[in-house]
Design an enzyme around this catalytic site. Sequence first.
Site, short mmCIF file in Angstrom:
data_model
loop_
_atom_site.label_atom_id
_atom_site.label_comp_id
_atom_site.label_asym_id
_atom_site.label_seq_id
_atom_site.Cartn_x
_atom_site.Cartn_y
_atom_site.Cartn_z
N LYS A 164 -4.21 3.24 -3.24
CA LYS A 164 -5.61 3.44 -3.62
C LYS A 164 -5.82 4.84 -4.12
O LYS A 164 -5.28 5.80 -3.59
CB LYS A 164 -6.49 3.20 -2.40
CG LYS A 164 -6.63 1.73 -2.12
CD LYS A 164 -7.54 1.50 -0.94
CE LYS A 164 -7.48 0.05 -0.56
NZ LYS A 164 -7.55 -0.13 0.88
N MET A 220 -7.61 9.02 9.78
CA MET A 220 -8.10 9.69 8.56
C MET A 220 -8.98 10.89 8.91
O MET A 220 -9.94 11.18 8.22
CB MET A 220 -8.92 8.69 7.71
CG MET A 220 -8.15 7.45 7.35
SD MET A 220 -9.16 6.18 6.59
CE MET A 220 -9.90 5.39 8.00
N ASP A 251 0.81 -1.22 0.00
CA ASP A 251 0.00 0.00 0.00
C ASP A 251 0.84 1.26 0.00
O ASP A 251 2.03 1.23 0.29
CB ASP A 251 -0.88 0.01 1.25
CG ASP A 251 -2.17 -0.72 0.99
OD1 ASP A 251 -2.39 -1.13 -0.15
OD2 ASP A 251 -2.95 -0.89 1.96
N1 SAH Z 1 -4.12 0.00 9.00
C1 SAH Z 1 -3.60 1.28 9.39
C2 SAH Z 1 -4.59 2.41 9.19
C3 SAH Z 1 -4.98 2.65 7.76
S1 SAH Z 1 -6.06 4.01 7.57
C4 SAH Z 1 -3.12 1.21 10.84
O1 SAH Z 1 -3.42 0.25 11.54
O2 SAH Z 1 -2.41 2.13 11.26
C5 SAH Z 1 -4.93 5.30 7.17
C6 SAH Z 1 -4.79 6.27 8.31
O3 SAH Z 1 -3.96 5.76 9.30
C7 SAH Z 1 -4.18 7.60 7.93
O4 SAH Z 1 -5.10 8.49 7.35
C8 SAH Z 1 -3.72 8.10 9.29
O5 SAH Z 1 -4.80 8.59 10.03
C9 SAH Z 1 -3.27 6.80 9.93
N2 SAH Z 1 -1.82 6.59 9.76
C10 SAH Z 1 -1.21 5.61 9.09
N3 SAH Z 1 0.12 5.70 9.21
C11 SAH Z 1 0.37 6.77 9.97
C12 SAH Z 1 1.55 7.39 10.49
N4 SAH Z 1 2.76 6.91 10.21
N5 SAH Z 1 1.40 8.47 11.27
C13 SAH Z 1 0.20 8.96 11.57
N6 SAH Z 1 -0.94 8.43 11.12
C14 SAH Z 1 -0.87 7.35 10.34
#
Ligand code: SAH
Length: 484
Positions: free
Chosen positions: A58, A173, A36
Amino acid sequence: MNKGYVYLIGAGPGDVRLLTVKGQQCLEKADVVLYDRLVNPLMLEMTKPDAELVYCGKLPDRHLLRQEAINDLLVKYALEGKEVVRLKGGDPSVYGRVGEEAAALEEAGVGYEIVPGITAGIGAATYAGVPVTHRDHGASFAIVTGHDKSPSGQPIIDWKGLATGIDTIAFYMGVKNLPYICEQLIEHGRDPNTPVLLVQWGTVGKQKTLSGNLASISELVRKENFSNPAITLVGEVAKLRTKQSWFERQPLFGKHILFGRTTEGGSDIARELTKLGADVFQYPRFVTKDQQDVTVHFETYDQIIFHSPKSVHWFFDQLKKKRIDIRSLSACFYGASKKSIKAIESYACIGMSVGEMVEEKKRLVIGSSHWEVREKKRVELYSNHDFCVSHRDEIVEQSNFTCQRVLDENRVDTIVFPSAEAVKVVTEHIAHCHETPDSLSSRANIICFGPETYKAASELGYKVDSTLQEPTKEELLNVLQHFK
Ligand code: SAH
């Protein structure tokens, strides 16, 4: 034909070292990796050199269609008998659609496993210095989406329950809908003074935070132009953040270093920089292939010089394979480095340094193909010798692909050239990413180890910012901190 298998893996929030051991083991063996947008590109360097890499970023307006296409691909590759890894940011089961993928595999009768990962809500919070629960400040913790399938994109949630029943809330998000989120929480009974902390790009060098409270944070976000990917933490625990977290206090936090590499193993100094908090990309990546079918008569030489520990191990392996008794050899063994000498001595033979070689005898030099080219240019050094190639270091083209993503994400602010050879190799290969010495000099500080490296870099057109006289970790650290 064997049926393939699929691993649905959580890559963690960003820092490559936050991948689980199981996740890494699966990644190293995978034939195909579907990854991803939020997966750190450096993680792709852990794959097999010939693994197929498929980007599944995506597109915001094509979620559903893309997801179906991904499901179909997972099934297709598995039915071809491949070992497939689906690599997702954070934890695959937290807004990662792993349920849909698992259902598709289930339906197709494909075997699979789900490997959890560290979710951003916890990873980013802890790297920003905030525990999501605390005995004095928060007994409950909820993960909530800040964006959902409702027509407005605004989440449909039991706001009252959330505002009054949960101590710490991590919104994913949620940056775009932040004003709405704060409004709803306040309207449903949460104190407007409740601390809020936003963490953007948590756990990597780009990590940035923003503190406020429910009443003030939306305006701050607007002013600072803060954007996704970010976690919004709401709750008393957010006030535990100090000016800088343990992560941000590391001496090289925020440095994004491309470290020129010329061998498979890479550099110990580069690894040390990672420990000091830098994001380090050793480039390009090499794979070593042992030379087969060698017809050298080792017994006929008086002196054998080894260029690296690898050539030492290869040599003893050859003796074993060819059933040559070490006692039939009369040669003295020399190592080109301390490490090579140590390797010689691990086989109960005396290893000497090349400096100890006095008289000119019948000599054999054993090293990688890459050294052979170099030696030919320096014949005066060992004037009368034969060269035997023990192994070839081949560049893994895939690392250009990682490099492109690292550059696209603007994750190079410093380039370290540890040798003239590294200057040459990096310049040649990074051309595939449409970069030149000129363009690299303007996007990054250039550091060279020693005058020879400086000369090679300047000749190719780099604007060198610093040349280390002593190529030590300490001196490099000094220079890097100076660039802050
Ligand atoms: N599966 C992922 C979440 C996917 S949804 C998890 O468990 O973390 C995507 C959202 O995750 C982003 O919009 C943000 O809100 C958060 N996110 C993912 N990586 C991040 C990071 N390194 N720092 C801050 N927020 C993050």
